[in-house]
Design a protein around this motif. Structure first.
Motif, PDB file in Angstrom:
ATOM      1  N   TYR A 164       0.823  -1.210   0.000  1.00 29.23           N
ATOM      2  CA  TYR A 164       0.000   0.000   0.000  1.00 29.23           C
ATOM      3  C   TYR A 164       0.861   1.266   0.000  1.00 29.23           C
ATOM      4  CZ  TYR A 164      -3.765   3.220   1.154  1.00 29.23           C
ATOM      5  OH  TYR A 164      -4.663   4.254   1.118  1.00 29.23           O
TER       6      TYR A 164
ATOM      7  N   THR B  31       1.019   3.910  -3.100  1.00 31.66           N
ATOM      8  CA  THR B  31       0.533   5.271  -2.888  1.00 31.66           C
ATOM      9  C   THR B  31       1.583   6.298  -3.256  1.00 31.66           C
ATOM     10  OG1 THR B  31      -0.900   4.502  -1.100  1.00 31.66           O
ATOM     11  CG2 THR B  31      -0.430   6.846  -1.190  1.00 31.66           C
TER      12      THR B  31
ATOM     13  N   VAL C 221      -2.623   2.184   6.376  1.00 30.72           N
ATOM     14  CA  VAL C 221      -3.263   3.199   5.541  1.00 30.72           C
ATOM     15  C   VAL C 221      -3.089   4.589   6.147  1.00 30.72           C
ATOM     16  CG1 VAL C 221      -5.490   3.994   4.694  1.00 30.72           C
ATOM     17  CG2 VAL C 221      -4.914   1.574   4.544  1.00 30.72           C
TER      18      VAL C 221
ATOM     19  N   THR D 159       0.587   5.858   6.210  1.00 32.77           N
ATOM     20  CA  THR D 159       1.084   6.395   4.945  1.00 32.77           C
ATOM     21  C   THR D 159       0.807   7.891   4.844  1.00 32.77           C
ATOM     22  OG1 THR D 159       0.696   4.248   3.884  1.00 32.77           O
ATOM     23  CG2 THR D 159       0.942   6.168   2.447  1.00 32.77           C
TER      24      THR D 159
ATOM     25  N   CYS E 241      -6.053   8.574   1.270  1.00 33.42           N
ATOM     26  CA  CYS E 241      -5.844   7.505   2.257  1.00 33.42           C
ATOM     27  C   CYS E 241      -6.942   7.514   3.320  1.00 33.42           C
ATOM     28  CB  CYS E 241      -4.474   7.658   2.919  1.00 33.42           C
ATOM     29  SG  CYS E 241      -3.079   7.426   1.805  1.00 33.42           S
TER      30      CYS E 241
END
Length: 1169
Positions: free
Chosen positions: A390, A394, A435, A438, A473
């Motif tokens: 992820y 991203t 998530v 990030t 996100c």
């Protein structure tokens, strides 16, 4: 080698090798390696349009063998019976396709149906919503049992009987599929997983050797790759202008660029291709802005275009044969060489996502959807790999070249919205922490001193677009928390805790973000930008609400979250100088408060951490917890109630003062921020949360200190505690214009309103003893009291409410009837017994009406009460009872500070000069007292051990006597009905009903006699003025008799008629209107006489100005006036004696000096009246 030899289809050869178990993926890739360049690269002399001539041959010789080898001859020729349809529809939506979501059955708004499935399902009879797809990778959820609460399938996708269900693939087909899928995916990666700088070189695994590339025949191609180009006409015109091709060839290249995502503009040697690229570069910034131009080796271009069709062909095979999906999933889980240290095939496909052009990326996403997201086990594996990569994916989507592009990250909505997968990822892979972490790592670079600073980001366009991309996100985190499980396992609870830690770190950055200080002397030079701040807050609000739902469902998670927020807030406290307390002796009590006003303090409207604490605190009582529980009392670094109150109180005060115009020098942006702070879509998550913090602190703090803190923060008291108007109403020497006193009056009115909010706003679960349905009913009542509304208007005002709950609430409080006007529209009309719950002064909750709406609401309620034969008074409605934990907050109205403030402000009504703010203070004081009396009356009929009592303390300080003295005071006449209601209720609660009736009757008599006296005075004044005007008219006639008689010189003396004699003795106005047209000239009216040629001089009746009136000079201004004095009914008009007649007629435009003199005369007359 002859062409027939290498063009022969290898199906039989592959079948023989497979039977001997000698078929490998390398052999299939070797076939493509040799055949693709020979089939797709045209001869050197061939034009560009010949590229399309090879498409049929490419499909027949390169793609059909794959289907024939895997599925057999019957499937390719169409003779095989069609397999049963898949249980999951999976139709991928393109941009602009309609989608349907059932409001009754969908788990969340992302669960949608295509048009075909919707028409064949029972959801078309339910309450549904139609939307338009944006084409970002969504597909139809028909057949997905986790996406629907009921009726998950349409008639076409119902599970077939057991005997008709598709069986698993045969061992032979499984073996062939594994080899073919492995070869295809490895071939795709060798073509797509390349940087743009290496496109001139054939990759080693696809290189045919030097014997195939003689220097004189080595060829290249200038290619255009589509990254968002939609205007094919501009592309065709540019290609036709720059390249040596016809308009038809240019149009064919533009069509290929839109359809395939890539187009070959020129085949030539490397020099010719480089020259064309140089000519196209200037046009790229204008007409080809969303396209990339590269010089590519001809064999590389051939492999790229074929790979695009190969991926599409694999997707079609998986769509026709759902039994092949598990085999495809197995291939995607394989690693290179079988080593666990190497990335799997799926990870490599995700890693090369950013290197593909738009159409290639789209086809790859469709292949992943069809091959892995239609089966639950495959989807779970895809979700695991997606979460593991992820952060990398991203960050790869953040560069400017990838912004506004559909990437593999857009598939998160397909996996994170599945409850079982989301809970598994949070428990096993810390998906929530990954998530949110990030986003935190990306925003950490924009912090200063641990606080987020977005102004430099706003001024940099590249950084701003990067910020807007990474903020997505929060949407993925919202998907993960969309469904709260009935019970939480230890692993899931631990995963949510780690995600909560990352969320608190993000909220810690945002707490107190972008503070502002009031501009005292000069206006700010420029308005700062605020869009990113609003975007971040708008994205955080639903995520915080979901966290509250998760914490409310689990006691352990609630204790952990509340403790962590208390500690985080303690580390984010303002500087100590804002908490330096001093002793203030007021009203017989020594109070320890911080005597600072928000006008000298930095204020921020971004307080997500404090608002999260308010939401968590409201759920403590349901689990037997409180602020002073042992789980929290042992914390060393937790905030005190006074510290907890500081920042939310500043936000509430600034919002009120900005509306009052006290922060005008700070620019327009602060007004916009405060209006956004109270918007219906945001008020529940911002302003209401700040108000709940104030209510919580009022229940935990000493009431006198709480109210004194509100006094100082509002600026309604000086540093020594002196209130507005306490030392008289004379203007001090340092404030000759009275500006400071006006500000203090405005701040006092805002303070009373905030006290009213803290005491009376209880329509929120956890604050008052109400349910969500009752809260929604109250909001609907507030809207319908303004005017009758249609269903769509009500739904628009409460767009965030659940549709089913909203419809039920509207039916309980309103009737659906025809509106009584010329339109006859069906609207909701509030039921008679429900209008008493409307609050005309309390601007609370989602209902934050404008001034016009409040006036309309008040007028409508008064009309309804008159129709029912009730008094037109609009008293405060009764509020629901507080929750037991918040009942101590009611003491803020019975404490000494509040009672003395009310007493001092009501005493000002006797001698203070009239001001609008003073009338507002009176209204809010009466409303606040009435709300307290409603609370006392409600608890008088209950068995509370310590009932609320306001009348006793009010009588003790003398507030009751002041209210009685205000009866009949002209200054309180606009609110006399509310004052009478308050006095009646006070007397009833104090047992003084009889005395109150006598005093009210006496007050009514006094008011009646006063009104009669004023009417008589107005009539006498009117009569005197009319008499003066008539005297002036008669004087004018007598003085100008000679001039008026000039036209009649030919007549004999004594010929004056009786009518003229009557006119001389009568009114001049009567003369001009009643005289014969042949005897007297008529200057005004429908029988106006012609103007005489000879000049004549006339004197104005009002200003006594003498002017000549002729056809070439300005006309005489003639006017009559009427006036109403103190509301008295006006008498007959002067002109013509008609009641209410006021006329002013001009024969021609008047002269400027005459206008000025007439205007001066009118002003003098108005002043006299």
């Amino acid at each position: 080698m002859a062409e027939a030899d290498y063009l022969a289809t290898p199906v039989h050869e592959w079948a023989q090798l497979f039977e001997r178990q000698a078929l490998t993926s390398e052999l299939i890739r070797e076939f493509w390696k040799e055949s693709v360049p020979r089939l797709t690269v045209p001869p050197p002399a061939a034009p560009v349009e010949e590229q399309t001539a090879f498409e049929d041959q490419r499909h027949r010789l390169l793609l059909r063998p794959l289907s024939r080898f895997l599925l057999g001859d019957d499937a390719v020729d169409g003779e095989e019976s069609a397999p049963p349809p898949s249980q999951v529809c999976g139709k991928v939506f393109n941009n602009g396709d309609p989608t349907y979501s059932c409001r009754d059955c969908a788990q969340d708004p992302t669960c949608v149906l295509c048009t075909e499935c919707f028409r064949q399902s029972v959801h078309r009879y339910h309450r549904y919503q139609m939307c338009v797809s944006q084409g970002n990778g969504g597909f139809c959820d028909c057949g997905d049992f986790e996406a629907w609460k009921g009726d998950p399938t349409c008639s076409s996708h119902k599970p077939p009987p057991p005997e008709q269900r598709p069986t698993e693939a045969s061992p032979e087909q499984a073996g062939k599929a594994s080899v073919l899928f492995s070869a295809a995916m490895q071939y795709m990666l060798s073509v797509f997983d390349r940087d743009a700088s290496t496109l001139k070189i054939v990759p080693l695994e696809l290189d045919l050797g030097r014997e195939h590339y003689p220097a004189r025949n080595q060829r290249y191609a200038t290619m255009a790759y589509n990254f968002g180009v939609t205007a094919t006409d501009k592309v065709a015109d540019t290609v036709a202008q720059v390249t040596p091709c016809s308009q038809e060839e240019a149009r064919a290249a533009a069509t290929a660029l839109k359809k395939e995502g890539a187009a070959i503009l020129l085949y030539n040697d490397i020099t010719g291709c480089d020259e064309l690229l140089k000519r196209l570069k200037p046009e790229q910034s204008r007409k080809l802005r969303r396209a990339e131009l590269h010089v590519v080796h001809a064999h590389v271009a051939a492999h790229q275009l074929f790979t695009l069709r190969l991926v599409r062909h694999l997707r079609e095979m998986l769509e026709r044969r759902p039994t092949l999906r598990p085999l495809f999933n197995t291939v995607m889980q394989q690693t290179v060489g079988g080593s666990e240290l190497m990335p799997s095939m799926l990870e490599r496909v995700m890693a090369c996502d950013g290197r593909q052009w738009k159409q290639a990326r789209h086809e790859t996403h469709l292949l992943l959807i069809q091959g892995m997201l239609m089966d639950m086990e495959s989807k779970k594996y895809f979700a695991q790999m997606f979460t593991a990569r992820y952060r990398e994916q991203t960050l790869a989507s953040l560069p400017s070249s990838m912004q506004d592009q559909i990437t593999v990250q857009d598939l998160s909505v397909q996996i994170y919205t599945v409850p079982s997968i989301a809970h598994h990822l949070m428990a096993e892979q810390d998906a929530l922490a990954v998530v949110i972490g990030t986003l935190v790592d990306e925003l950490r670079t924009h912090t200063h001193g641990g606080q987020l600073v977005l102004r430099p980001v706003t001024s940099d366009s590249a950084a701003r677009r990067r910020f807007e991309c990474v903020i997505s996100c929060l949407t993925d985190a919202k998907y993960l928390l969309s469904v709260v499980p009935p019970t939480q396992s230890d692993k899931l609870r631990a995963g949510v805790r780690r995600g909560l830690d990352m969320l608190l770190e993000l909220l810690y950055f945002c707490e107190g973000m972008e503070p502002v200080v009031r501009a005292q002397t000069a206006h700010v030079l420029y308005d700062p930008q605020y869009e990113l701040q609003m975007t971040l807050s708008f994205s955080l609000a639903p995520l915080v609400n979901q966290v509250l739902e998760w914490c409310a469902s689990d006691r352990q998670l609630l204790v952990y979250a509340y403790s962590a927020v208390l500690s985080k807030l303690h580390s984010r406290l303002p500087p100590d100088k804002y908490f330096q307390r001093c002793e203030v002796l007021r009203f017989g009590r020594r109070l320890s408060v911080s005597p600072l006003s928000v006008m000298t303090m930095p204020v921020s409207l971004e307080l997500p951490l404090s608002r999260l604490l308010a939401g968590l605190h409201l759920h403590l009582a349901a689990h037997g917890l409180s602020y002073n529980s042992s789980e929290f009392a042992s914390l060393e670094d937790r905030v005190t109630p006074a510290q907890m109150l500081e920042r939310p109180l500043r936000a509430l005060v600034v919002d009120a003062q900005v509306q009052s115009g006290l922060w005008r020098r700070n620019g327009r942006w602060l007004e916009i921020m405060c209006s956004w702070y109270s918007l219906p879509v945001q008020v529940a998550d911002m302003r209401d949360r700040d108000l709940q913090v104030a209510q919580i602190c009022a229940s935990l703090m000493d009431p006198d200190e709480f109210v004194a803190t509100l006094l100082f923060r509002h600026g309604a008291a000086d540093a020594d505690g002196t209130l507005a108007g306490e030392h008289g109403e004379a203007l001090p020497e340092d404030d000759p214009e009275g500006e400071r006193r006006e500000h203090m009056d405005s701040n006092m009115a805002d303070l009373l309103l905030l006290l009213l909010h803290v005491f009376a706003e209880r329509y929120h679960p956890g604050v008052g003893q109400v349910t969500k349905e009752q809260c929604l009913e109250n909001e609907v009542i507030q809207f319908l009291c303004v005017k009758p509304m249609t269903h769509s208007q009500v739904a628009k005002q409460l767009s965030e409410a659940d549709s089913g709950m909203l419809e039920a609430a509207v039916k309980r409080v309103a009737d659906f009837a025809t509106q009584q006007d010329f339109r006859g529209q069906l609207t909701y009309h509030i039921k008679p017994g429900k209008s008493s719950s409307c609050n005309t002064d309390n601007q609370l909750r989602i209902y934050n009406p404008s001034r016009q709406n409040r006036f309309s609401q008040e007028q409508r309620l008064r009309r309804l009460r008159r129709q029912r034969g009730e008094s037109a008074c609009l008293p405060p409605p009764p509020a629901p009872p507080f929750q037991p934990a918040l009942r101590p907050a009611r003491a803020i109205l019975t404490c000494d500070v509040t009672l003395q403030v009310l007493l001092q402000q009501l005493n000002r009504m006797f001698d203070a000069p009239f001001a609008a703010s003073l009338e507002l203070i009176l209204l809010r004081s009466l409303f606040l007292i009435g709300t307290a009396l409603n609370e006392e009356e409600r608890e008088a009929n209950t068995d509370e051990p310590e009932p609320f009592c306001f009348s006793g303390p009010a009588q003790r300080v003398g507030l009751v006597d002041v209210l009685q003295k205000l009866v009949g005071n002209p200054r309180v006449s606009p609110h006399a009905d509310l004052l009478a209601w308050v006095n009646t209720k006070l007397n009833r609660l104090l047992g003084r009903t009889a005395a109150a009736s006598d005093s009210q009757a006496a007050a009514s008599e006094d008011a009646g006699s006063e009104q009669k006296r004023r009417r008589a005075k107005a009539a006498a004044l009117r009569s005197r003025i009319l008499g003066q005007m008539q005297a002036q008219q008669k004087k004018f006639i007598s003085e100008n008799m000679t001039a008026l008689a000039e036209p009649e010189e030919a007549e004999p003396s004594g010929a004056l008629s009786a009518e003229r004699a009557a006119a001389v003795t009568g009114s001049a106005m009567d003369l001009s209107e009643g005289a014969e047209p042949d005897r007297w000239p008529v200057c005004l009216g429908p029988r106006q006489s012609a103007r005489p040629a000879a000049p004549a001089e006339y004197t104005c009746i009002l200003c006594q100005a003498t002017e000549q009136v002729s056809s070439t000079r300005p006309a005489m201004v003639m006017a009559a006036f009427r006036a109403a004095v103190d509301g008295a009914v006006p008498g007959p008009g002067v002109h013509g004696g008609q009641p209410g007649a006021v006329r002013a007629e001009l024969a021609a435009p008047a002269a400027t000096h005459l206008q000025l003199r007439a205007r001066h005369a009118r002003r003098l007359l108005a002043a006299t009246l």
